[in-house]
Design a protein around this motif. Structure first.
Motif, mmCIF file in Angstrom:
data_model
loop_
_atom_site.group_PDB
_atom_site.id
_atom_site.type_symbol
_atom_site.label_atom_id
_atom_site.label_comp_id
_atom_site.label_asym_id
_atom_site.label_seq_id
_atom_site.Cartn_x
_atom_site.Cartn_y
_atom_site.Cartn_z
ATOM 1 N N SER A 84 0.565 -1.178 -0.130
ATOM 2 C CA SER A 84 -0.026 -0.060 -0.371
ATOM 3 C C SER A 84 0.884 1.730 -0.048
ATOM 4 N N ASP A 85 2.017 1.208 0.927
ATOM 5 C CA ASP A 85 3.450 2.439 0.583
ATOM 6 C C ASP A 85 3.719 2.379 -1.113
ATOM 7 N N ILE A 86 3.302 3.141 -1.748
ATOM 8 C CA ILE A 86 3.529 3.872 -2.951
ATOM 9 C C ILE A 86 4.755 4.019 -3.350
ATOM 10 N N ARG A 87 5.642 4.261 -2.229
ATOM 11 C CA ARG A 87 6.864 4.889 -2.349
ATOM 12 C C ARG A 87 7.463 3.791 -2.740
ATOM 13 N N ASN A 88 7.451 2.535 -2.348
ATOM 14 C CA ASN A 88 8.186 1.593 -2.314
ATOM 15 C C ASN A 88 7.558 0.935 -3.302
ATOM 16 N N VAL A 89 7.373 0.967 -3.673
ATOM 17 C CA VAL A 89 6.751 -0.446 -5.211
ATOM 18 C C VAL A 89 7.319 0.869 -6.160
ATOM 19 N N SER A 90 7.425 2.331 -5.837
ATOM 20 C CA SER A 90 7.662 3.307 -7.613
ATOM 21 C C SER A 90 9.156 3.641 -7.579
ATOM 22 N N HIS A 91 9.440 3.550 -6.177
ATOM 23 C CA HIS A 91 11.670 3.439 -6.224
ATOM 24 C C HIS A 91 11.267 1.310 -6.630
ATOM 25 N N LEU A 92 11.537 0.993 -6.597
ATOM 26 C CA LEU A 92 11.174 -0.776 -6.800
ATOM 27 C C LEU A 92 10.956 -0.244 -8.531
ATOM 28 N N CYS A 93 10.465 0.099 -8.832
ATOM 29 C CA CYS A 93 9.759 0.325 -10.897
ATOM 30 C C CYS A 93 11.108 1.038 -11.258
ATOM 31 N N CYS A 165 13.934 5.152 -23.226
ATOM 32 C CA CYS A 165 12.928 4.827 -24.256
ATOM 33 C C CYS A 165 11.701 4.591 -23.416
ATOM 34 N N ILE A 166 11.342 5.268 -22.178
ATOM 35 C CA ILE A 166 10.974 4.476 -21.089
ATOM 36 C C ILE A 166 9.079 5.719 -21.439
ATOM 37 N N THR A 167 7.916 5.112 -21.057
ATOM 38 C CA THR A 167 6.824 5.500 -21.364
ATOM 39 C C THR A 167 5.918 5.449 -20.336
ATOM 40 N N LEU A 168 4.836 6.178 -19.942
ATOM 41 C CA LEU A 168 3.729 6.009 -19.171
ATOM 42 C C LEU A 168 3.294 4.810 -19.544
ATOM 43 N N ASP A 169 2.898 3.811 -20.706
ATOM 44 C CA ASP A 169 2.308 2.335 -20.302
ATOM 45 C C ASP A 169 3.604 1.362 -20.512
ATOM 46 N N LEU A 170 4.649 1.730 -20.477
ATOM 47 C CA LEU A 170 5.533 0.874 -20.319
ATOM 48 C C LEU A 170 6.193 0.722 -18.357
ATOM 49 N N CYS A 171 5.548 1.687 -17.934
ATOM 50 C CA CYS A 171 5.872 2.028 -16.180
ATOM 51 C C CYS A 171 4.137 1.041 -16.030
ATOM 52 N N ILE A 172 3.324 1.272 -16.613
ATOM 53 C CA ILE A 172 2.278 0.891 -16.430
ATOM 54 C C ILE A 172 2.644 -0.901 -16.299
ATOM 55 N N GLY A 173 2.443 -1.627 -17.378
ATOM 56 C CA GLY A 173 2.951 -2.683 -17.638
ATOM 57 C C GLY A 173 4.008 -3.174 -16.399
ATOM 58 N N LEU A 174 4.865 -2.725 -16.186
ATOM 59 C CA LEU A 174 6.107 -2.943 -14.845
ATOM 60 C C LEU A 174 5.224 -3.080 -14.039
ATOM 61 N N MET A 175 4.432 -2.140 -13.466
ATOM 62 C CA MET A 175 3.707 -2.094 -11.921
ATOM 63 C C MET A 175 3.009 -3.219 -12.327
ATOM 64 N N TYR A 176 2.686 -3.424 -13.188
ATOM 65 C CA TYR A 176 1.374 -4.508 -13.115
ATOM 66 C C TYR A 176 2.283 -6.380 -12.625
ATOM 67 N N ARG A 177 3.179 -6.179 -12.519
ATOM 68 C CA ARG A 177 4.426 -7.547 -12.777
ATOM 69 C C ARG A 177 4.526 -7.318 -11.536
ATOM 70 N N ILE A 178 4.556 -5.847 -11.370
ATOM 71 C CA ILE A 178 5.793 -6.112 -10.215
ATOM 72 C C ILE A 178 4.886 -6.622 -8.936
ATOM 73 N N CYS A 179 4.041 -5.512 -8.670
ATOM 74 C CA CYS A 179 2.729 -6.092 -8.063
ATOM 75 C C CYS A 179 2.160 -7.786 -7.972
ATOM 76 N N CYS A 180 2.441 -8.348 -8.637
ATOM 77 C CA CYS A 180 1.890 -9.782 -9.143
ATOM 78 C C CYS A 180 3.223 -10.652 -8.714
ATOM 79 N N ASN A 181 4.643 -10.134 -9.027
ATOM 80 C CA ASN A 181 4.944 -11.486 -8.618
ATOM 81 C C ASN A 181 6.546 -10.674 -7.479
ATOM 82 N N VAL A 182 6.406 -9.486 -6.792
ATOM 83 C CA VAL A 182 7.875 -9.139 -6.737
ATOM 84 C C VAL A 182 7.617 -9.828 -4.857
#
Length: 255
Positions: A84-93, A165-182
């Motif tokens: 739930s702490d957005i900072r943690n997963v945001s820094h990981l991403c 080469c980073i876009t918002l769509d790429l960030c969103i795609g990574l975030m879904y995978r982080i939340c499912c696999n971290v």
């Protein structure tokens, strides 16, 4: 032929180590086959009989965010609620974004190794799908802002820095995978009260969840990678053809 299988295993290991540079990635391919399951993406199957206590995976994180102090959190895969702490997963991403921008990691390889959760998978976590999508979007925008700030600092000392080469769509795609696999990194794996970080471990994330797992994960401090290595060992004899499972929950709950 056994000799060719062994050579193939060594080549795969060397290629993996080359791909992740200083990262240690070792899954015993003599023991494990990676397969596509019917409903849960990829999974791992025992090729032959595995003895209790045998090490199956020994791997450094490809990205890891350390907490300022130890927190109480399960020692398995982090759930959306625990993140739930957005900072943690945001820094990981943002760490993953930096590695991608620097050419150390491939987007295609990350997408291949880490599954994106479906809406049904999100519902199974007890989260509302709408709320989860909003949470992912917030984390992705935060990660992009962190990354752009770091890129700006780098450009100050390098006028010829390549365009990102980073876009918002790429960030969103990574975030879904982080939340499912971290994974939550906890050095005391019996109760999870000393979680020190969250990290991404590609090979370890291939194992699916079971409330009665046949393997158990542990973490130890090392001098390689980000300093915390995951090890997965068989907690009982496993027969050829069995799927390998870990628990995404706090293993202390089963004691």
């Amino acid at each position: 032929m056994p000799g060719l299988d062994r050579i193939r295993s060594v080549i795969i290991t060397l290629l993996s180590q080359f791909l992740y540079s200083h990262i240690v990635v070792v899954m015993d391919r003599d023991l494990i086959s990676v397969v596509t399951t019917c409903s849960r993406g990829k999974g791992c199957i025992a090729k032959r009989h595995i003895k209790k206590g045998q090490c199956l995976v020994r791997e450094d994180a490809i990205a890891l965010f350390k907490f300022n102090s130890a927190v109480s959190s399960p020692a398995g895969v982090v759930t959306l609620a625990a993140n739930s702490d957005i900072r943690n997963v945001s820094h990981l991403c943002a760490q993953l974004l930096l590695a991608i921008d620097g050419g150390k990691l491939s987007v295609d390889d990350i997408y291949d190794r880490f599954c994106r959760p479906t809406d049904d998978m999100l519902r199974s976590t007890g989260s509302t799908v709408t709320g989860t999508h909003a949470y992912i979007d917030s984390c992705a925008r935060s990660a992009l802002a962190i990354h752009e700030h770091r890129r700006q600092q780098q450009r100050l000392g390098n006028a010829a820095a390549a365009a990102s080469c980073i876009t918002l769509d790429l960030c969103i795609g990574l975030m879904y995978r982080i939340c499912c696999n971290v994974f939550t990194v906890a050095l005391n794996n019996t109760n999870g009260d000393d979680a020190v970080a969250i990290g991404m471990y590609p090979d370890a994330a291939l194992l699916n969840h079971c409330c009665c797992p046949n393997t158990v994960q542990s973490f130890r401090q090392t001098n390689s990678g980000f300093g915390y290595q995951i090890q997965i060992r068989a907690n009982r004899d496993i027969f050829a053809g069995e799927e390998l499972y870990i628990s995404y929950l706090d293993i202390g709950e089963f004691n």
